[in-house]
Every structure is written in structure tokens, then in C-alpha cells.
Design a protein around this motif. Structure first.
Motif, PDB file in Angstrom:
ATOM      1  N   CYS A  45      10.039 -37.701 -13.579  1.00  0.00           N
ATOM      2  CA  CYS A  45      10.513 -36.149 -13.415  1.00  0.00           C
ATOM      3  C   CYS A  45      11.363 -35.601 -12.186  1.00  0.00           C
ATOM      4  O   CYS A  45      10.686 -35.778 -11.184  1.00  0.00           O
ATOM      5  CB  CYS A  45       9.261 -35.430 -13.731  1.00  0.00           C
ATOM      6  SG  CYS A  45       9.680 -33.341 -13.856  1.00  0.00           S
ATOM      7  N   CYS A 103       8.544 -32.486 -10.524  1.00  0.00           N
ATOM      8  CA  CYS A 103       7.126 -32.728 -10.053  1.00  0.00           C
ATOM      9  C   CYS A 103       7.167 -34.314  -9.747  1.00  0.00           C
ATOM     10  O   CYS A 103       5.991 -34.604  -8.983  1.00  0.00           O
ATOM     11  CB  CYS A 103       6.206 -32.592 -11.121  1.00  0.00           C
ATOM     12  SG  CYS A 103       6.311 -33.575 -12.538  1.00  0.00           S
ATOM     13  N   CYS A 160       9.952 -33.645 -17.200  1.00  0.00           N
ATOM     14  CA  CYS A 160       8.624 -33.748 -18.101  1.00  0.00           C
ATOM     15  C   CYS A 160       8.663 -32.820 -19.013  1.00  0.00           C
ATOM     16  O   CYS A 160       9.081 -31.692 -18.503  1.00  0.00           O
ATOM     17  CB  CYS A 160       7.516 -34.174 -17.308  1.00  0.00           C
ATOM     18  SG  CYS A 160       6.692 -32.658 -16.478  1.00  0.00           S
ATOM     19  N   CYS A 186       7.477 -29.447 -16.917  1.00  0.00           N
ATOM     20  CA  CYS A 186       8.385 -28.747 -15.782  1.00  0.00           C
ATOM     21  C   CYS A 186       9.427 -28.282 -16.866  1.00  0.00           C
ATOM     22  O   CYS A 186       9.972 -27.072 -16.445  1.00  0.00           O
ATOM     23  CB  CYS A 186       8.890 -29.748 -15.022  1.00  0.00           C
ATOM     24  SG  CYS A 186       7.743 -30.343 -13.639  1.00  0.00           S
TER      25      CYS A 186
END
Ligand SMILES: [Zn+2]
Length: 96
Positions: free
Chosen positions: A60, A63, A82, A85
Motif C-alpha cells: 500500500c 500505510c 489497501c 487506506c
């Protein structure tokens, strides 16, 4: 061959196939995988090296966590995030 519980990988492969991401030998390898049979060594090579690795969205972008199988295809369309997020960003982007 060890049995692997389906954690969303087959759904992801199916989405790649239906989304038109795969070409040539990748299509045959993906279909063989989805059919549930054993892949021949060449098919396994194509499946691992191309179907999975070539189309892998990576971690991601926000994150830095790995993206789970059920969220990989979506991450290819939302810029590489992801599910969590993507949801946070989506909420932040809203005007209200
Ligand atoms: Zn994330």
C-alpha cells in the motif's frame, strides 16, 4: 502439492482474467489455476512469474502494508492503496 485454503487469491486471478489484464500464456495458466487442477511446470512458472508477480500491485502506498488478495485488484484501480487506506482517502476527499 499442499492444499492451500482459498484466501481470495482465486478471486483476484479471476478478476485479472476478466479485466483483460492477462495475455497469451498467462490466460491459459490462470484458467488452469481457476479450474483447480495441477498446473504443469511451465504453467506454474507462467502463473508465478507473470500472472502473480507481473500484476502484483505491491505494498500500500500510504500505510506500506501488504495488500490482501481480496483487495489487490481494487488497489490496481485506486492508485495502489489497501482497502482501509482507500476508504480513509475517499472519506477525506468528500466535501461534507
Ligand atoms: Zn494502506
Amino acid at each position: 502439492m499442499s492444499f492451500e485454503e482459498d484466501d481470495g487469491q482465486s478471486g483476484y486471478v479471476s478478476e485479472l482474467l476478466e479485466g483483460g489484464y492477462l495475455e497469451g500464456a498467462e490466460i491459459g495458466a490462470a484458467k488452469a489455476f481457476l479450474a483447480g487442477g495441477d498446473l504443469s511446470p511451465p504453467q506454474q512458472y507462467v502463473f508465478d512469474s507473470f500472472v502473480l508477480r507481473k500484476h502484483e500491485p505491491g505494498a500500500c502506498k500510504r500505510c506500506r502494508n501488504g495488500i490482501d488478495w481480496p483487495e489487490k485488484y481494487e488497489s490496481k484501480h485506486n492508485g495502489g492503496f489497501c482497502g482501509y487506506c482507500a476508504n480513509v482517502i475517499h472519506k477525506a476527499d468528500r466535501d461534507d
